[in-house]
Each structure stands twice: as C-alpha cells, then as structure tokens.
Design an enzyme around this catalytic site. Structure first.
Site, PDB file in Angstrom:
ATOM      1  N   GLY A  47     -28.318  12.846  -9.773  1.00  0.00           N
ATOM      2  CA  GLY A  47     -27.383  12.620 -11.098  1.00  0.00           C
ATOM      3  C   GLY A  47     -27.650  14.033 -11.787  1.00  0.00           C
ATOM      4  N   GLN A  52     -26.507  19.333 -19.054  1.00  0.00           N
ATOM      5  CA  GLN A  52     -27.670  19.882 -18.253  1.00  0.00           C
ATOM      6  C   GLN A  52     -27.613  21.236 -17.736  1.00  0.00           C
ATOM      7  OE1 GLN A  52     -28.402  15.924 -16.149  1.00  0.00           O
ATOM      8  NE2 GLN A  52     -30.752  16.918 -16.303  1.00  0.00           N
ATOM      9  N   CYS A  98     -36.587  13.536 -14.745  1.00  0.00           N
ATOM     10  CA  CYS A  98     -35.301  14.306 -15.112  1.00  0.00           C
ATOM     11  C   CYS A  98     -35.111  15.682 -14.807  1.00  0.00           C
ATOM     12  CB  CYS A  98     -35.297  14.284 -16.966  1.00  0.00           C
ATOM     13  SG  CYS A  98     -33.701  14.718 -17.380  1.00  0.00           S
ATOM     14  N   LEU A  99     -34.177  16.368 -14.223  1.00  0.00           N
ATOM     15  CA  LEU A  99     -34.185  17.735 -14.034  1.00  0.00           C
ATOM     16  C   LEU A  99     -34.341  18.522 -15.167  1.00  0.00           C
ATOM     17  CD1 LEU A  99     -31.009  17.647 -11.500  1.00  0.00           C
ATOM     18  CD2 LEU A  99     -33.615  17.794 -10.845  1.00  0.00           C
ATOM     19  N   HIS A 140     -29.003   6.642 -17.264  1.00  0.00           N
ATOM     20  CA  HIS A 140     -29.757   8.052 -17.573  1.00  0.00           C
ATOM     21  C   HIS A 140     -28.587   8.885 -17.821  1.00  0.00           C
ATOM     22  CE1 HIS A 140     -33.039  10.867 -16.800  1.00  0.00           C
ATOM     23  NE2 HIS A 140     -31.909  11.774 -16.425  1.00  0.00           N
ATOM     24  N   GLU A 141     -27.630   9.015 -16.962  1.00  0.00           N
ATOM     25  CA  GLU A 141     -26.679  10.173 -17.125  1.00  0.00           C
ATOM     26  C   GLU A 141     -25.853  10.121 -18.413  1.00  0.00           C
ATOM     27  OE1 GLU A 141     -27.185  12.875 -15.655  1.00  0.00           O
ATOM     28  OE2 GLU A 141     -28.475  11.961 -14.029  1.00  0.00           O
ATOM     29  N   HIS A 144     -27.508  11.012 -21.363  1.00  0.00           N
ATOM     30  CA  HIS A 144     -27.741  12.721 -21.646  1.00  0.00           C
ATOM     31  C   HIS A 144     -26.367  12.849 -22.387  1.00  0.00           C
ATOM     32  CE1 HIS A 144     -30.723  14.808 -19.604  1.00  0.00           C
ATOM     33  NE2 HIS A 144     -30.593  13.809 -18.468  1.00  0.00           N
TER      34      HIS A 144
END
Length: 179
Positions: A47, A52, A98-99, A140-141, A144
């Site tokens: 995702g 991000q 997380c990226l 999660h997204e 963000h």
C-alpha cells in the site's frame, strides 16, 4: 507505467499533516496513481499513500491479500474509513511496518475488518471491504492521509525504540560509501 518516485521518510512534514481532498479527477490524478503504483512496487510495498511520495492529496493505492489469500488491488481517492462497532470488533495483534519507516516493525493491534468509501481515479464511487492484511492496509493508508504514521499509535516507549532503531539503521547506511 508510472514513474518511480522516492519514498518520503518519517520526519518529513508532508507525513505529519492531514492531506487535502482531491477535487479534480483528471489526467494529472491518473498519472499520480500510476506513479504511486510504480513507487509501491519498486519499494516492495502492499500500500502507498500519496504523501509518502511527497504529494499532500487524499489518495492511496493498494495491492495486497485479504485473510482468504485473495489478492486485491485498487485506488481510493478521498477515503472515509469505517470500522466495526466496539461490540463487533476483533483485534488482529500482528506486526506492522511502513515504507516511510523502512526496516522497522512493531506489534500494533488493529481491527481485523475494515472498509473505506471513496472514489476511484475516474471519480466513480467505490467501497473496499477488507479482512486480514487488507483490513490493516486500509487503516494504515487512511492514517497516512490523516497525518499519522503507524508509530504514532504505538505506546511511547515502543515508539522511541522503533525510531531509535530506524535512526541507527539510517546512520549505518549513510556511513557506507559506494565503491
């Protein structure tokens, strides 16, 4: 095929403020979505939220399995998260990463089911319901896009540990010079 853009890391202001709603469903948005998919795949993610890659718009993409192992892929613009009521809620105690905080993971209980309502890249209404990893991804997204990282949901002591480990790993990478 989109362009791979660099992933923004924890500490960058774009990750720590709510994103703006999308108001135009046009070629520019379509190109952003393609870049987001390309960036997510290049980083081995499941995702990715627009902020991000440094774009403060309420858009995320995903490509991950649900708890039955069915791979689900899509985009949600201007998502609104819906969680089960407290009496119906079961928590998944799994690890999360997380990226934007690369290499770090921590247990983070989240509801095992979630849904988001929003729009696709063409402006058509969509609803995505998820279980398992997909439910975690939707939460999660959306976090963000609201200006939160998963580490913001951790107890303070665990959050400090994750950030210290992240900073140590990043300083090690910076100390290594290419040959």
């Amino acid at each position: 095929m989109g362009e791979v853009r660099p992933i923004v890391h924890v500490g960058d202001p774009v990750l720590h403020h709510p994103c703006e709603p999308v108001t135009r469903f046009d070629e520019e948005l379509a190109a952003l979505v393609e870049d987001m998919f390309a960036s997510m795949y290049a980083a081995d993610g499941v995702g990715l939220a627009a902020n991000q890659i440094g774009v403060a718009l309420r858009v995320f993409v995903y490509d991950c399995p649900d708890d039955a192992g069915e791979r689900r892929k899509g985009v949600v613009v201007n998502p609104v998260l819906e969680l089960p009521g407290l009496s119906e809620r079961r928590l998944d105690p799994g690890d999360e990463g997380c990226l934007s905080v690369p290499g770090q993971y921590a247990p983070l209980p989240r509801p095992d089911r979630a849904a988001v309502r929003g729009f696709d890249a063409a402006g058509e209404p969509v609803t995505v319901e998820g279980t398992g990893l997909l439910a975690r991804c939707l939460q999660h997204e959306t976090d963000h896009l609201d200006g939160y990282l998963y580490i913001d949901r951790l107890p303070a002591k665990r959050r400090k540990q994750v950030l210290a480990a992240y900073e140590a790993s990043m300083s090690t990478k910076e100390d290594v010079s290419p040959l």
